[in-house]
Scaffold this motif. Structure first.
Motif, short mmCIF file in Angstrom:
data_model
loop_
_atom_site.label_atom_id
_atom_site.label_comp_id
_atom_site.label_asym_id
_atom_site.label_seq_id
_atom_site.Cartn_x
_atom_site.Cartn_y
_atom_site.Cartn_z
N SER A 180 0.83 -1.21 0.00
CA SER A 180 0.00 0.00 0.00
C SER A 180 0.87 1.26 0.00
CB SER A 180 -0.94 0.01 1.21
OG SER A 180 -1.76 -1.15 1.20
N ASP A 192 -8.43 -4.29 1.00
CA ASP A 192 -8.81 -3.83 2.34
C ASP A 192 -9.87 -2.73 2.25
OD1 ASP A 192 -7.15 -5.57 3.69
OD2 ASP A 192 -5.44 -4.21 3.63
N ASP A 229 -4.11 -3.84 -5.17
CA ASP A 229 -3.37 -3.85 -3.91
C ASP A 229 -3.99 -4.88 -2.99
OD1 ASP A 229 -2.13 -3.43 -1.50
OD2 ASP A 229 -2.75 -1.33 -1.30
#
Ligand code: ATP
Ligand code: MG
Length: 173
Positions: A23, A39, A79
């Motif tokens: 990230s 996430d 990601d």
């Protein structure tokens, strides 16, 4: 300096254990709208980035957003840890369905580095055994990742190589 060529229209998979710096690197290398984070998607469907029961729905959302962006030929970065071959295969397939290439950028850090960073994190609590399992999956596949259908597989070892890397989009076709 290390140049990472990625498709200007297509998919980029960040690959690495929790705490490998995906990230952080994504924020340095790409615009926020180019990055689809598992996430963030988990938080969208569950109000909790750490709710593992929401993983299935979160990844459905990741895949849907990636597909919508690829339909528009936009550079799209996923990601997520992407340490499992099946997870990467699903994403490569989505790129291929849109006739676009995929690249992988592997952040290959030691368990020690990941655990040290994770211990200092306030956003998440990631036990070393989780990193251990992710690391085992990744190590097993690392040498053969270039046969998974990626146009390029970049492997960055340690903090120094990641810090020295720069992303350069290249023409997809
Ligand atoms: P996750 O899979 O759990 O989301 P991640 O791979 O996205 O993990 P990051 O959140 O980017 O990892 O980084 C984890 C922690 O390590 C953060 O606190 C971040 O500030 C720190 N970190 C990331 N990259 C570096 C670096 N190159 N040097 C030192 N610390 C770093
Ligand atoms: Mg992250």
């Amino acid at each position: 300096e290390r140049v990472l060529r990625v498709p200007d229209a297509g998919l980029v998979l960040l690959v690495g254990v929790s705490g490998s710096g995906k990230s952080t690197a994504a924020a340095r290398w790409f615009r926020p709208t180019q990055v689809v984070s598992s996430d963030a998607c988990r938080a969208l469907v569950s109000d909790d980035e750490n709710d593992l029961a929401a993983t299935g729905d979160a990844f459905e959302l990741v895949h849907t957003i990636a597909a919508k962006r690829l339909k528009r030929r936009l550079l799209t970065v996923v990601d997520a840890t992407n340490v499992r071959k099946d997870d990467r295969a699903q994403l490569v397939r989505i790129a291929k369905e849109h006739d676009l290439p995929a690249a992988a950028v592997v952040l290959d850090v030691t368990e020690g580095t990941a655990n040290k960073r994770n211990a200092e994190r306030t956003d998440r609590d990631i036990p070393p055994r989780v990193v251990s399992r992710q690391r085992r999956d990744l190590r097993r596949d690392l040498k053969r990742m270039d046969r998974e259908g990626f146009r390029r597989v970049h492997v960055l070892r340690g903090e120094e190589e990641a810090a020295a890397a720069r992303v350069v989009p290249e023409r997809s076709w």
